[in-house]
Write a protein that holds these residues in place. Structure first.
Motif, PDB file in Angstrom:
ATOM      1  N   SER A  70       0.709  -1.341  -0.052  1.00  0.00           N
ATOM      2  CA  SER A  70      -0.046   0.129  -0.077  1.00  0.00           C
ATOM      3  C   SER A  70       0.994   1.190   0.008  1.00  0.00           C
ATOM      4  O   SER A  70       0.652   2.267  -0.562  1.00  0.00           O
ATOM      5  N   GLN A  71       1.959   1.406   0.861  1.00  0.00           N
ATOM      6  CA  GLN A  71       2.838   2.304   0.769  1.00  0.00           C
ATOM      7  C   GLN A  71       3.364   2.721  -0.662  1.00  0.00           C
ATOM      8  O   GLN A  71       3.466   3.642  -1.215  1.00  0.00           O
ATOM      9  N   ALA A  72       3.780   1.522  -1.467  1.00  0.00           N
ATOM     10  CA  ALA A  72       4.469   1.391  -2.666  1.00  0.00           C
ATOM     11  C   ALA A  72       3.214   2.254  -3.731  1.00  0.00           C
ATOM     12  O   ALA A  72       3.582   3.014  -4.565  1.00  0.00           O
ATOM     13  N   ARG A  73       2.101   1.846  -3.352  1.00  0.00           N
ATOM     14  CA  ARG A  73       0.970   2.216  -4.315  1.00  0.00           C
ATOM     15  C   ARG A  73       0.718   3.780  -4.019  1.00  0.00           C
ATOM     16  O   ARG A  73       0.587   4.591  -4.965  1.00  0.00           O
ATOM     17  N   VAL A  74       0.662   4.304  -2.901  1.00  0.00           N
ATOM     18  CA  VAL A  74       0.573   5.654  -2.590  1.00  0.00           C
ATOM     19  C   VAL A  74       1.968   6.408  -3.073  1.00  0.00           C
ATOM     20  O   VAL A  74       1.460   7.527  -3.847  1.00  0.00           O
ATOM     21  N   LYS A  75       2.958   5.935  -2.925  1.00  0.00           N
ATOM     22  CA  LYS A  75       4.182   6.728  -3.495  1.00  0.00           C
ATOM     23  C   LYS A  75       4.039   6.798  -5.009  1.00  0.00           C
ATOM     24  O   LYS A  75       4.391   7.672  -5.545  1.00  0.00           O
ATOM     25  N   GLN A  76       3.826   5.761  -5.675  1.00  0.00           N
ATOM     26  CA  GLN A  76       3.589   5.681  -7.128  1.00  0.00           C
ATOM     27  C   GLN A  76       2.556   6.856  -7.607  1.00  0.00           C
ATOM     28  O   GLN A  76       2.919   7.492  -8.506  1.00  0.00           O
ATOM     29  N   SER A  86       1.202  15.672  -1.698  1.00  0.00           N
ATOM     30  CA  SER A  86       1.059  14.429  -0.499  1.00  0.00           C
ATOM     31  C   SER A  86      -0.096  13.775  -0.238  1.00  0.00           C
ATOM     32  O   SER A  86      -1.159  14.277  -0.627  1.00  0.00           O
ATOM     33  N   ILE A  87       0.072  12.792   0.278  1.00  0.00           N
ATOM     34  CA  ILE A  87      -1.027  11.751   0.702  1.00  0.00           C
ATOM     35  C   ILE A  87      -0.837  11.274   2.162  1.00  0.00           C
ATOM     36  O   ILE A  87       0.433  10.820   2.516  1.00  0.00           O
ATOM     37  N   VAL A  88      -1.747  11.282   3.034  1.00  0.00           N
ATOM     38  CA  VAL A  88      -1.687  10.702   4.491  1.00  0.00           C
ATOM     39  C   VAL A  88      -2.721   9.922   4.705  1.00  0.00           C
ATOM     40  O   VAL A  88      -3.881  10.305   4.392  1.00  0.00           O
ATOM     41  N   ILE A  89      -2.658   8.701   5.318  1.00  0.00           N
ATOM     42  CA  ILE A  89      -3.455   7.659   5.630  1.00  0.00           C
ATOM     43  C   ILE A  89      -3.791   7.826   6.964  1.00  0.00           C
ATOM     44  O   ILE A  89      -2.742   7.669   7.940  1.00  0.00           O
ATOM     45  N   MET A  90      -4.922   8.112   7.395  1.00  0.00           N
ATOM     46  CA  MET A  90      -5.528   8.322   8.888  1.00  0.00           C
ATOM     47  C   MET A  90      -6.178   7.301   9.382  1.00  0.00           C
ATOM     48  O   MET A  90      -7.115   6.782   8.641  1.00  0.00           O
ATOM     49  N   ASN A  91      -6.013   6.647  10.431  1.00  0.00           N
ATOM     50  CA  ASN A  91      -6.736   5.632  11.253  1.00  0.00           C
ATOM     51  C   ASN A  91      -7.800   6.675  12.025  1.00  0.00           C
ATOM     52  O   ASN A  91      -7.267   7.541  12.422  1.00  0.00           O
ATOM     53  N   ALA A  92      -8.905   6.242  12.354  1.00  0.00           N
ATOM     54  CA  ALA A  92      -9.899   7.060  13.161  1.00  0.00           C
ATOM     55  C   ALA A  92     -10.588   6.139  14.052  1.00  0.00           C
ATOM     56  O   ALA A  92     -10.895   4.907  14.000  1.00  0.00           O
ATOM     57  N   ASP A  93     -10.523   6.716  15.395  1.00  0.00           N
ATOM     58  CA  ASP A  93     -11.283   6.328  16.435  1.00  0.00           C
ATOM     59  C   ASP A  93     -12.330   7.321  16.912  1.00  0.00           C
ATOM     60  O   ASP A  93     -12.185   7.869  17.681  1.00  0.00           O
ATOM     61  N   ILE A  94     -13.672   6.991  16.498  1.00  0.00           N
ATOM     62  CA  ILE A  94     -14.881   7.846  16.981  1.00  0.00           C
ATOM     63  C   ILE A  94     -15.139   8.043  18.372  1.00  0.00           C
ATOM     64  O   ILE A  94     -15.377   8.705  18.976  1.00  0.00           O
ATOM     65  N   ARG A  98     -10.223  10.247  18.363  1.00  0.00           N
ATOM     66  CA  ARG A  98      -8.862  10.524  17.968  1.00  0.00           C
ATOM     67  C   ARG A  98      -8.666  10.065  16.316  1.00  0.00           C
ATOM     68  O   ARG A  98      -9.493   9.198  16.044  1.00  0.00           O
ATOM     69  N   ARG A  99      -7.830  10.815  15.801  1.00  0.00           N
ATOM     70  CA  ARG A  99      -7.400  10.402  14.529  1.00  0.00           C
ATOM     71  C   ARG A  99      -5.655  10.303  14.465  1.00  0.00           C
ATOM     72  O   ARG A  99      -5.332  10.848  15.341  1.00  0.00           O
ATOM     73  N   VAL A 100      -5.335   8.867  14.006  1.00  0.00           N
ATOM     74  CA  VAL A 100      -4.065   8.553  14.184  1.00  0.00           C
ATOM     75  C   VAL A 100      -3.194   8.600  12.869  1.00  0.00           C
ATOM     76  O   VAL A 100      -3.578   7.705  11.966  1.00  0.00           O
ATOM     77  N   PRO A 101      -2.260   9.396  12.447  1.00  0.00           N
ATOM     78  CA  PRO A 101      -1.539   9.230  11.108  1.00  0.00           C
ATOM     79  C   PRO A 101      -0.774   7.914  11.082  1.00  0.00           C
ATOM     80  O   PRO A 101       0.144   7.683  11.849  1.00  0.00           O
ATOM     81  N   LEU A 102      -1.163   7.116  10.080  1.00  0.00           N
ATOM     82  CA  LEU A 102      -0.410   5.900  10.211  1.00  0.00           C
ATOM     83  C   LEU A 102       0.742   5.896   8.845  1.00  0.00           C
ATOM     84  O   LEU A 102       1.848   5.396   9.184  1.00  0.00           O
ATOM     85  N   TYR A 103       0.556   6.575   7.654  1.00  0.00           N
ATOM     86  CA  TYR A 103       1.598   6.757   6.963  1.00  0.00           C
ATOM     87  C   TYR A 103       1.366   8.174   5.972  1.00  0.00           C
ATOM     88  O   TYR A 103       0.183   8.280   5.857  1.00  0.00           O
ATOM     89  N   TRP A 104       2.361   8.818   5.796  1.00  0.00           N
ATOM     90  CA  TRP A 104       2.469   9.787   4.702  1.00  0.00           C
ATOM     91  C   TRP A 104       3.565   9.922   4.029  1.00  0.00           C
ATOM     92  O   TRP A 104       4.691   9.670   4.227  1.00  0.00           O
ATOM     93  N   TYR A 105       3.321  10.491   2.894  1.00  0.00           N
ATOM     94  CA  TYR A 105       4.309  10.636   1.741  1.00  0.00           C
ATOM     95  C   TYR A 105       4.182  11.676   0.773  1.00  0.00           C
ATOM     96  O   TYR A 105       3.099  12.274   0.550  1.00  0.00           O
ATOM     97  N   SER A 106       5.396  12.455   0.578  1.00  0.00           N
ATOM     98  CA  SER A 106       5.371  13.568  -0.224  1.00  0.00           C
ATOM     99  C   SER A 106       6.566  13.558  -1.243  1.00  0.00           C
ATOM    100  O   SER A 106       7.710  13.003  -0.565  1.00  0.00           O
ATOM    101  N   THR A 211      -9.872   1.538  -1.568  1.00  0.00           N
ATOM    102  CA  THR A 211     -10.272   0.354  -1.601  1.00  0.00           C
ATOM    103  C   THR A 211      -9.338  -0.888  -1.169  1.00  0.00           C
ATOM    104  O   THR A 211      -9.368  -1.715  -0.640  1.00  0.00           O
ATOM    105  N   GLU A 212      -8.213  -0.674  -1.940  1.00  0.00           N
ATOM    106  CA  GLU A 212      -7.086  -1.364  -1.712  1.00  0.00           C
ATOM    107  C   GLU A 212      -6.623  -1.718  -0.335  1.00  0.00           C
ATOM    108  O   GLU A 212      -6.387  -2.689   0.003  1.00  0.00           O
ATOM    109  N   ILE A 213      -6.271  -0.518   0.236  1.00  0.00           N
ATOM    110  CA  ILE A 213      -6.031  -0.444   1.575  1.00  0.00           C
ATOM    111  C   ILE A 213      -7.145  -1.171   2.593  1.00  0.00           C
ATOM    112  O   ILE A 213      -6.534  -1.877   3.422  1.00  0.00           O
ATOM    113  N   PHE A 214      -8.334  -0.872   2.303  1.00  0.00           N
ATOM    114  CA  PHE A 214      -9.202  -1.648   3.089  1.00  0.00           C
ATOM    115  C   PHE A 214      -9.297  -3.176   3.052  1.00  0.00           C
ATOM    116  O   PHE A 214      -9.119  -3.887   3.926  1.00  0.00           O
TER     117      PHE A 214
END
Length: 229
Positions: A70-76, A86-94, A98-106, A211-214
């Motif tokens: 998934s990281q490679a897909r985001v970077k591509q 840039s793209i940031v992937i956030m996990n969420a806890d309603i 809380r929102r927790v940043p899991l991966y980010w790339y620019s 969808t792919e990350i899910f």
């Protein structure tokens, strides 16, 4: 009616009254036993209810890791599309807001450095809902599975703090990209406002990544099914 008949009639009435009374007593006793047994069997939840009040069935956090695929897909996507900064992937806890940043790339070194400084070590996350009304509207939108884009200032400072000059436009998509299993969201910062045609392509790419990350990362973490990494 003879005295004997009257006596038998009176005796029959007494027996009937006694029998009905016994039936009522035994029925009540059986009901008390049944209720007592039910309370005893469910004593744990009942005590919890009395002490803590009713439980609110709010979605809780669904922990997952962003896989190398998934990281490679985001970077591509970031590297090949000049529109994306840039793209940031956030996990969420309603439940715990809380929102927790899991991966980010620019692909912009200075932006990547800023994101690293903002998110690295931020394991406790940041508030999902804030005092900023527009941010809360954005959050409700992704919870409902919406794909939306807006100017940086419109509620996006919680995700990309201090980067207005580098990313004037932000798009968001839910993880997964539909309502019902909200696990987080994908935030994509853009170098400029997209044209209508660019927006169509961007939406398609974003929903595809979501969808792919899910299915690749989130579903296996819940032991629902397997996805080849």
């Amino acid at each position: 009616m003879s005295v004997q008949d009257s006596a038998f009639s009176l005796l029959a009435k007494i027996i009937k009254v006694i029998s009905l009374k016994n039936i009522a007593i035994w029925s009540f006793a059986a009901l008390v036993v049944l209720v007592g047994y039910t309370v005893f069997e469910n004593r744990g939840p009942l005590v919890s209810y009395l002490v803590n009040g009713p439980t609110i069935n709010a979605p809780s956090i669904i922990g997952f890791k962003v896989s190398s695929a998934s990281q490679a897909r985001v970077k591509q996507l970031v590297d090949i599309d000049d529109l994306i900064n840039s793209i940031v992937i956030m996990n969420a806890d309603i439940r715990n807001n809380r929102r927790v940043p899991l991966y980010w790339y620019s692909d912009d070194v200075s932006v990547q450095k800023t994101l690293d400084g903002t998110y690295a070590g931020l394991y406790g996350g940041i508030p999902l809902f804030t005092a900023e009304e527009k941010n809360n509207e954005n959050v409700v939108g992704v919870i409902n599975g919406e794909f939306a884009c807006s100017e940086y200032a419109a509620g996006n400072t919680a995700v990309f703090p201090g980067l207005l000059s580098r990313m004037p436009f932000i798009c968001r998509a839910s993880l997964p990209p539909y309502y019902g299993q909200f696990s987080g969201f994908v935030a994509i910062s853009l170098n400029r406002k997209p044209s209508p045609d660019e927006l169509i392509v961007l939406k398609s790419e974003t929903l595809s990544i979501s969808t792919e990350i899910f299915f690749r990362d989130i579903v296996p973490s819940q032991h629902i099914s397997k996805y080849d990494k």
